[in-house]
Design an enzyme around this catalytic site. Structure first.
Site, PDB file in Angstrom:
ATOM      1  N   HIS A   1       0.834  -1.213   0.000  1.00  0.00           N
ATOM      2  CA  HIS A   1       0.000   0.000   0.000  1.00  0.00           C
ATOM      3  C   HIS A   1       0.859   1.250   0.000  1.00  0.00           C
ATOM      4  CE1 HIS A   1       0.147   1.295   4.321  1.00  0.00           C
ATOM      5  NE2 HIS A   1       0.317   0.014   4.575  1.00  0.00           N
TER       6      HIS A   1
ATOM      7  N   GLU B   1      -5.391   1.436   1.953  1.00  0.00           N
ATOM      8  CA  GLU B   1      -5.230   0.264   2.826  1.00  0.00           C
ATOM      9  C   GLU B   1      -5.532   0.638   4.267  1.00  0.00           C
ATOM     10  OE1 GLU B   1      -2.946  -2.543   5.518  1.00  0.00           O
ATOM     11  OE2 GLU B   1      -2.840  -0.382   5.356  1.00  0.00           O
ATOM     12  N   GLU B   2      -5.061   1.826   4.649  1.00  0.00           N
ATOM     13  CA  GLU B   2      -5.134   2.212   6.065  1.00  0.00           C
ATOM     14  C   GLU B   2      -6.562   2.472   6.552  1.00  0.00           C
ATOM     15  OE1 GLU B   2      -2.880   1.754   8.006  1.00  0.00           O
ATOM     16  OE2 GLU B   2      -0.902   2.162   7.158  1.00  0.00           O
TER      17      GLU B   2
ATOM     18  N   ASP C   1       4.306  -4.958   3.313  1.00  0.00           N
ATOM     19  CA  ASP C   1       3.748  -3.869   4.108  1.00  0.00           C
ATOM     20  C   ASP C   1       4.577  -3.780   5.394  1.00  0.00           C
ATOM     21  OD1 ASP C   1       2.223  -2.076   5.492  1.00  0.00           O
ATOM     22  OD2 ASP C   1       0.373  -3.259   5.468  1.00  0.00           O
TER      23      ASP C   1
ATOM     24  N   ASP D   1       5.674   2.432   7.211  1.00  0.00           N
ATOM     25  CA  ASP D   1       4.335   1.910   6.884  1.00  0.00           C
ATOM     26  C   ASP D   1       3.613   2.856   5.933  1.00  0.00           C
ATOM     27  OD1 ASP D   1       1.923   0.634   6.844  1.00  0.00           O
ATOM     28  OD2 ASP D   1       1.330   1.253   8.859  1.00  0.00           O
TER      29      ASP D   1
ATOM     30  N   HIS E   1       2.073   4.132  12.907  1.00  0.00           N
ATOM     31  CA  HIS E   1       0.892   4.979  12.731  1.00  0.00           C
ATOM     32  C   HIS E   1       1.010   6.328  13.459  1.00  0.00           C
ATOM     33  CE1 HIS E   1      -2.109   1.744  11.122  1.00  0.00           C
ATOM     34  NE2 HIS E   1      -1.065   1.943  10.347  1.00  0.00           N
TER      35      HIS E   1
END
Ligand code: ZN
Length: 498
Positions: free
Chosen positions: A274, A318-319, A347, A286, A447
């Site tokens: 992603h 994706e997230e 990923d 990420d 994140h």
């Protein structure tokens, strides 16, 4: 890149002419050795620096729906075009904005009356569509009382809904698979509304606001406390009114897809990761890391006359619920799916406190989800062999549905890939195997705003880019051990139609 082609053709000229079987010393092996040499961690790092610069210039994020994502997609597309690929953009939908006009309603209307309080007893799942239904509640494969550690698979399998009466409101317990799987299974079973409740262990009792990225179920959906779910489950004939009053605006974004000019289109090796970040940060580990490695590999093999077609995908969204990969797989016919012989997913491949984790294709770990579709074990073994050739250890990581392989394995496409860890904690055993620090997250910046270029482990980045190159190169010439698939559903449909 040009020199790669010359070197490769020189290396391969004789074997090509003799059509030697693919094994050690075959085309797959020869190409793997050349590509691994050509793929450089330093080049992957340059792509990461570019993605960091894009985030810096766009408010610190590359999330779907932001200029940072659009610039990332333009960057990848430009590099692929310059390398000689024809690049396509697949438009996908995502919930661009969502807000509630009035608070949601959940009331027990029979056999007794009770009003639950929004915010404490339950919250609306973002981005739930509007809806106002009154119907009987039906529990779906509930584990009550809950087991000491999370175990509920409520709503994860379509078979959980075997006895479900269409039109009822599905009552589903949190656990095992992503919320979105439960939601879509309930919608397919004809549920008119959905109440997911927390599983019931300490720390897993309250509802909390959550964007599950899925709106296509088309039914109102809320997340309730364990207490509410447990009460409804233990009230025979419970009927509730469930109302969501929300404003959902859909936006469009793009997956970026390119494939090799050479190669048999009936045998496609698909390689994806992603491209979007979360809104909180630039997403360099990420998943700048997977994206950058795939891009470098695509550039280095652009003009190689591979046997099987290699298709590279950079997924959007994706997230917020695997939106890009999900809509891609949904757009394919059964025959097109069957032509994708393997899907490789990358990923997070350079976590600062990394472990070399391989998706557990054969379920040898025996945890969580079952083995991947047939062929997944072979993919895992091929990665293992690469790390083994460098005397590097690996561990398994469950197919828990948390990345873009999810939609592929759901339709039977064998999958595999590498993952260096997210918010999970490195064990002492892993620290002994891989170095790094036990008791600390693999990626403490997961994140978050600090997932910057400083959040990359260069060793892991370099080794994993080589591992990906090795595997892509081998599958590009040799799919032995990967079972061919022909569409049983399509065949059945043809029979019944005739
Ligand atoms: Zn990710």
């Amino acid at each position: 890149m040009r020199r790669l082609v010359i070197a490769l053709i020189a290396t391969l000229a004789l074997p090509l002419a003799m059509a030697v079987p693919a094994h050690a010393g075959g085309l797959d092996d020869a190409f793997a050795k050349v590509l691994v040499k050509k793929v450089k961690g330093a080049n992957v790092k340059k792509h990461l620096q570019a993605l960091q610069a894009i985030a810096d210039a766009n408010g610190g994020t590359r999330a779907i729906g932001t200029p940072g994502y659009d610039a990332s997609a333009a960057y990848v597309e430009g590099k692929l075009r310059r390398a000689g690929y024809k690049v396509t953009r697949q438009p996908i939908n995502f919930p661009e904005s969502w807000s509630e006009n009035t608070p949601p309603v959940l009331t027990l209307t029979a056999p007794t009356s009770k009003t639950y309080t929004p915010g404490t007893d339950f919250v609306t799942f973002e981005p739930s569509p509007s809806g106002d239904v009154t119907a009987q509640v039906q529990g779906v494969d509930l584990t009550l009382p809950p087991t000491p550690s999370p175990s509920s698979t409520s709503g994860c399998e379509e078979s959980d809904f075997a006895g479900f009466v269409a039109g009822r409101i599905a009552l589903i317990q949190r656990g095992t698979c992503p919320f979105v799987n439960k939601v879509m299974n309930a919608a397919r079973a004809g549920a008119s509304g959905l109440i997911v409740f927390n599983e019931g262990q300490p720390g897993r009792t309250d509802p909390y606001p959550l964007n599950i990225g899925e709106w296509r179920a088309g039914i109102p959906m809320v997340f309730a406390s364990f207490a509410v779910g447990n009460e409804l489950a233990n009230t025979p004939g419970a009927t509730v009114r469930l109302k969501v009053d929300a404003n959902l605006v859909l936006g469009t974004s793009d997956n970026v897809i390119a494939e090799t000019r050479f190669g048999d289109p009936r045998n496609v090796v698909m390689v994806g990761g992603h491209l979007d970040s979360v809104t909180a940060g630039p997403g360099i580990n990420d998943n700048g890391s997977g994206s950058a490695a795939i891009l470098e590999i695509a550039e280095e093999m652009a003009l190689v006359p591979v046997k099987n077609k290699v298709r590279f995908a950079f997924w959007a969204g994706e997230e917020i619920g695997l939106l890009g990969s999900d809509q891609y797989v949904a757009s394919l016919s059964e025959a097109q799916r069957d032509r994708i012989r393997v899907y490789l997913n990358f990923d997070m491949i350079a976590s600062p406190n990394y472990a070399y984790k391989l998706y557990d294709g054969d379920d040898s770990d025996g945890v969580g989800s079952p083995a991947g579709p047939p062929g997944s074990a072979q993919i895992e073994k091929q990665f293992e062999a690469f790390y083994g050739s460098r005397s590097l250890p690996t561990v398994g990581t469950d197919f828990d549905g948390r990345s873009d392989y999810g939609p592929f394995i759901a339709v039977g496409i064998p999958s595999g890939g590498i993952f260096t860890g997210a918010e999970g904690i490195k064990t002492p055993e892993e620290a002994a195997m891989f170095g790094g620090t036990a008791g600390v997250a693999y990626d403490e910046c997961y994140h978050q705003a600090c997932d910057t270029i400083a959040n990359i482990n260069d060793t892991a980045l370099d080794v994993d880019a080589d591992a990906i190159a090795d595997s892509v190169a081998r599958f590009a010439f040799n799919l032995r051990g990967i079972p061919a698939r022909t569409a049983p559903q399509a065949a059945a449909a043809t029979l019944s139609a005739s």
